[in-house]
Scaffold this motif. Structure first.
Motif: not given
Length: 246
Positions: A116-122
């Motif tokens: 979904k391309n809605n995750v990231g580092r942290g």
């Protein structure tokens, strides 16, 4: 020497015709008999093949039914068992090193994932209405190179009755302050106080919860036990969240 009396030519001709009729009738009888015998043999062979085909068909049908009956049922989000009434099914996983992002699923709806391309580092966080199960918001906050202040402000805006799901990716702890840890602990977390650099952690709690949440998994970053170079293995969790009642 007595003379042989010759038969009239007409009588001879009639006799030959009679013989020919008898021979023709015999041939017809033989032909009919051969035809009937051939038909009988063919019908028997066809019947045997038909029986075999039907037998195979029924056997395959019974086998397919047996396979279908033994195939385990699929539950929402792929969890191992069905949730009781008035509960939300969820399944989540932390990120894998700094390569594969975390995934959060609720009621068969993928809220956050790399696809979904809605995750990231942290720290990746999803907010859900505790009564309806509807998604309120999804965000991620960089706890390695980012600023913790926006994360703290976001945590302060969460309303009572909200289900909160969190998952780390890469590093979710370096920029965490005591205030940020306290706000997460108020959501029901126990492990947040010891969350360290590159630990893997998943958590499901809620705003206004009166006890510690049973839904939390934490694996420490340890070079002696890490599955990946510099990161521990992926941590997964599933369960059933009680629906908030009025």
């Amino acid at each position: 020497m007595p003379l042989t009396k010759k038969r009239p030519f007409g009588d001879v001709l009639e006799s030959e015709k009679a013989k020919m009729r008898v021979a023709g009738a015999a041939k017809l009888v033989v032909a009919v008999a051969v035809f009937l015998l051939t038909f009988y043999v063919i019908s028997q062979v066809f019947e045997i093949k038909m029986d075999a085909s039907l037998g195979n068909l029924f056997a395959r049908s019974a086998l397919d039914s047996a396979i279908r009956s033994t195939k385990p049922p699929r539950y929402k989000c792929g969890i191992s068992k069905a949730c009781p009434e008035k509960h939300f099914a969820f399944k989540m996983a932390s990120g894998a090193a700094n390569v594969v992002g975390p995934k959060i699923c609720l009621e068969d709806n993928v809220l956050m994932s790399g696809v979904k391309n809605n995750v990231g580092r942290g720290i990746n966080i999803a907010l859900v209405n505790g009564k309806t199960g509807e998604v309120i918001d999804t965000k991620f906050f960089d706890m390695w190179g980012g600023d913790v202040a926006p994360f703290i402000e976001f945590l302060k805006t969460i309303q009572d009755g909200t289900v909160v799901l969190m998952a780390t990716y890469d590093d979710g702890a370096t920029k965490l302050t005591d205030e940020a840890r306290r706000l997460i602990a108020e959501l029901g977390s126990t492990s947040i106080t010891s969350l360290g650099f590159r630990d893997n952690w998943v958590f499901c709690g809620g705003k206004g919860i009166k006890t510690k949440s049973p839904f939390e998994q934490h694996i420490k970053n340890n070079k002696e036990t890490n599955k990946y170079e510099g990161w521990p293995e992926v941590v997964e969790m599933e369960g059933c969240i009680p629906q908030k009642q009025d």
